[in-house]
Design an enzyme around this catalytic site. Structure first.
Site, PDB file in Angstrom:
ATOM      1  N   ARG A  43       0.660  -1.343   0.668  1.00  0.00           N
ATOM      2  CA  ARG A  43       0.106   0.084  -0.099  1.00  0.00           C
ATOM      3  C   ARG A  43       0.240   1.822   0.250  1.00  0.00           C
ATOM      4  O   ARG A  43       0.553   1.943  -0.610  1.00  0.00           O
ATOM      5  CB  ARG A  43      -0.995  -0.240   1.313  1.00  0.00           C
ATOM      6  CG  ARG A  43      -2.048  -1.148   0.943  1.00  0.00           C
ATOM      7  CD  ARG A  43      -2.762  -1.314   1.880  1.00  0.00           C
ATOM      8  NE  ARG A  43      -3.891  -2.525   2.066  1.00  0.00           N
ATOM      9  CZ  ARG A  43      -5.157  -2.943   2.393  1.00  0.00           C
ATOM     10  NH1 ARG A  43      -5.125  -2.160   3.226  1.00  0.00           N
ATOM     11  NH2 ARG A  43      -5.845  -4.143   2.359  1.00  0.00           N
ATOM     12  N   ASP A 137     -17.268   7.218   8.761  1.00  0.00           N
ATOM     13  CA  ASP A 137     -16.573   6.382   8.188  1.00  0.00           C
ATOM     14  C   ASP A 137     -15.302   7.129   8.465  1.00  0.00           C
ATOM     15  O   ASP A 137     -15.104   8.516   8.241  1.00  0.00           O
ATOM     16  CB  ASP A 137     -15.837   5.724   6.862  1.00  0.00           C
ATOM     17  CG  ASP A 137     -15.221   4.193   6.770  1.00  0.00           C
ATOM     18  OD1 ASP A 137     -15.339   3.471   7.145  1.00  0.00           O
ATOM     19  OD2 ASP A 137     -13.803   4.889   6.859  1.00  0.00           O
TER      20      ASP A 137
HETATM   21  C1  LIG Z   1     -13.763  -3.609   6.533  1.00  0.00           C
HETATM   22  S1  LIG Z   1     -15.164  -2.413   6.745  1.00  0.00           S
HETATM   23  C2  LIG Z   1     -15.968  -2.697   7.602  1.00  0.00           C
HETATM   24  C3  LIG Z   1     -17.177  -2.294   6.590  1.00  0.00           C
HETATM   25  C4  LIG Z   1     -19.016  -2.981   7.312  1.00  0.00           C
HETATM   26  N1  LIG Z   1     -19.264  -2.339   8.378  1.00  0.00           N
HETATM   27  C5  LIG Z   1     -19.180  -4.199   7.180  1.00  0.00           C
HETATM   28  O1  LIG Z   1     -19.128  -4.898   8.649  1.00  0.00           O
HETATM   29  O2  LIG Z   1     -19.565  -4.739   6.124  1.00  0.00           O
HETATM   30  C6  LIG Z   1     -14.422  -1.721   8.018  1.00  0.00           C
HETATM   31  C7  LIG Z   1     -14.091   0.234   7.813  1.00  0.00           C
HETATM   32  O3  LIG Z   1     -13.727   0.546   9.040  1.00  0.00           O
HETATM   33  C8  LIG Z   1     -12.775   2.441   8.558  1.00  0.00           C
HETATM   34  N2  LIG Z   1     -12.511   2.297  10.278  1.00  0.00           N
HETATM   35  C9  LIG Z   1     -10.806   1.496  10.432  1.00  0.00           C
HETATM   36  N3  LIG Z   1     -10.498   2.300  11.362  1.00  0.00           N
HETATM   37  C10 LIG Z   1     -11.685   3.452  11.759  1.00  0.00           C
HETATM   38  C11 LIG Z   1     -11.760   4.176  13.030  1.00  0.00           C
HETATM   39  N4  LIG Z   1     -10.371   4.504  13.207  1.00  0.00           N
HETATM   40  N5  LIG Z   1     -12.750   4.881  12.535  1.00  0.00           N
HETATM   41  C12 LIG Z   1     -14.268   5.158  11.615  1.00  0.00           C
HETATM   42  N6  LIG Z   1     -14.036   4.017  11.067  1.00  0.00           N
HETATM   43  C13 LIG Z   1     -12.571   3.509  10.492  1.00  0.00           C
HETATM   44  C14 LIG Z   1     -12.464   1.706   7.677  1.00  0.00           C
HETATM   45  O4  LIG Z   1     -12.004   3.060   6.685  1.00  0.00           O
HETATM   46  C15 LIG Z   1     -13.629   0.767   6.666  1.00  0.00           C
HETATM   47  O5  LIG Z   1     -13.896   1.420   5.865  1.00  0.00           O
END
Ligand SMILES: C[S@@+](CC[C@H](N)C(=O)[O-])C[C@H]1O[C@@H](n2cnc3c(N)ncnc32)[C@H](O)[C@@H]1O
Length: 265
Positions: A43, A137
């Site tokens: 990345r 997010d």
């Molecule tokens: C794998 S996705 C999950 C999406 C959805 N909730 C699902 O279950 O399909 C994880 C998301 O968490 C977000 N994320 C990671 N760290 C975070 C933080 N500290 N605060 C808010 N969002 C965060 C990432 O940008 C990503 O879009």
């Protein structure tokens, strides 16, 4: 630690790996241990190509000077995988349990590109619920996708046909392999940037989804995040985590109602 790039300047030393993973941890709570070396490297190389920077140390310097690139880098290292109707038993539970006369305030707290929030919205509409969804997010890139609400057709393969026809528009010509969530669904969902680690909740909710993000956090971060979210949950409200996440052992005071589903007394 091995060097994975052939170009000398793109080597990521152990010290640089520790520095970068520390930046990611402090900003997002995401733990990148040494097993994630290749992931971080891949990345990082992507961002270095985009910014036309050929040495890791120059890139690290850029991160401390340039806030936009800092955000891009955090975007790049977050895992955004999601799809419509993922772990849908939580939403089925809600539509089967709750009274559709009572308006619901819902927070989707790591909504990635929006599929989760829209999956909730179409099902609540289908069962005539009144509701509003706040979806957040950490990633600006994901929030842009949420607001566009355009998805490749593979993302909706779990959506029942009747719901698909009713709440999604099929793309034409060059968009023929895409669908767009209809405005009558989108109007129920508001998107905003929110960092689970550092932002303070600005409202209280009847239902909070925080799914498939805490797997990337360590225990201390999970504890802080769950505590903060529980404080913004109304009494009697529901809290959902991903099915492979667990919040057992944390002092949250919630009662388990189904796998990954909890209720505040
Ligand atoms: C794998 S996705 C999950 C999406 C959805 N909730 C699902 O279950 O399909 C994880 C998301 O968490 C977000 N994320 C990671 N760290 C975070 C933080 N500290 N605060 C808010 N969002 C965060 C990432 O940008 C990503 O879009």
């Amino acid at each position: 630690m091995a060097v994975v790039s052939s170009e000398k300047t793109k080597e990521l030393t152990r010290a640089q790996f520790i520095k970068l993973s520390g930046i990611v941890y402090r900003e997002s709570g995401i733990v990148l241990n040494e097993k994630k070396y290749n992931l971080l490297m891949a990345r990082l190389v992507r961002r270095m190509r985009k910014t036309k920077i050929s040495s890791v140390s120059d890139y690290i310097r850029l991160l401390s000077d340039n806030n936009d690139e800092f955000n891009e880098f955090i975007d790049e290292v977050t895992t955004n995988h999601t799809f419509f109707f993922r772990e849908n038993q939580h939403i089925e539970f809600l539509v089967n349990t709750l009274d559709n006369n009572k308006p619901l305030k819902i927070w989707c707290a790591a909504s990635s590109s929006g599929e989760e929030a829209f999956s909730i919205a179409v099902q609540l509409l289908e069962y005539s619920f009144k509701f509003s969804i706040f979806a957040s997010d950490i990633s600006d890139t994901m929030l842009k996708k949420c607001r566009k609400a355009v998805y490749p057709v593979q993302r909706v393969k779990n959506v029942p046909r009747s719901i698909l026809y009713k709440y999604f528009q099929k793309g034409k010509n060059r968009w023929k392999n895409y669908v767009r969530v209809k405005p009558e669904v989108r109007q129920h969902v508001q998107f905003a940037k929110y960092n689970l680690l550092s932002d303070k909740p600005f409202d209280t909710y009847d239902i909070i989804f925080c799914r498939n993000v805490m797997i990337y956090f360590d225990l201390r971060t999970r504890k802080n995040v769950v505590n903060a979210l529980c404080r913004s949950l109304n009494p009697g409200g529901y809290f959902f985590t991903g099915l492979s996440e667990n919040i057992h052992g944390l002092e949250h005071g919630l009662k388990t109602v189904l796998p990954g589903g909890y209720r505040k007394p």
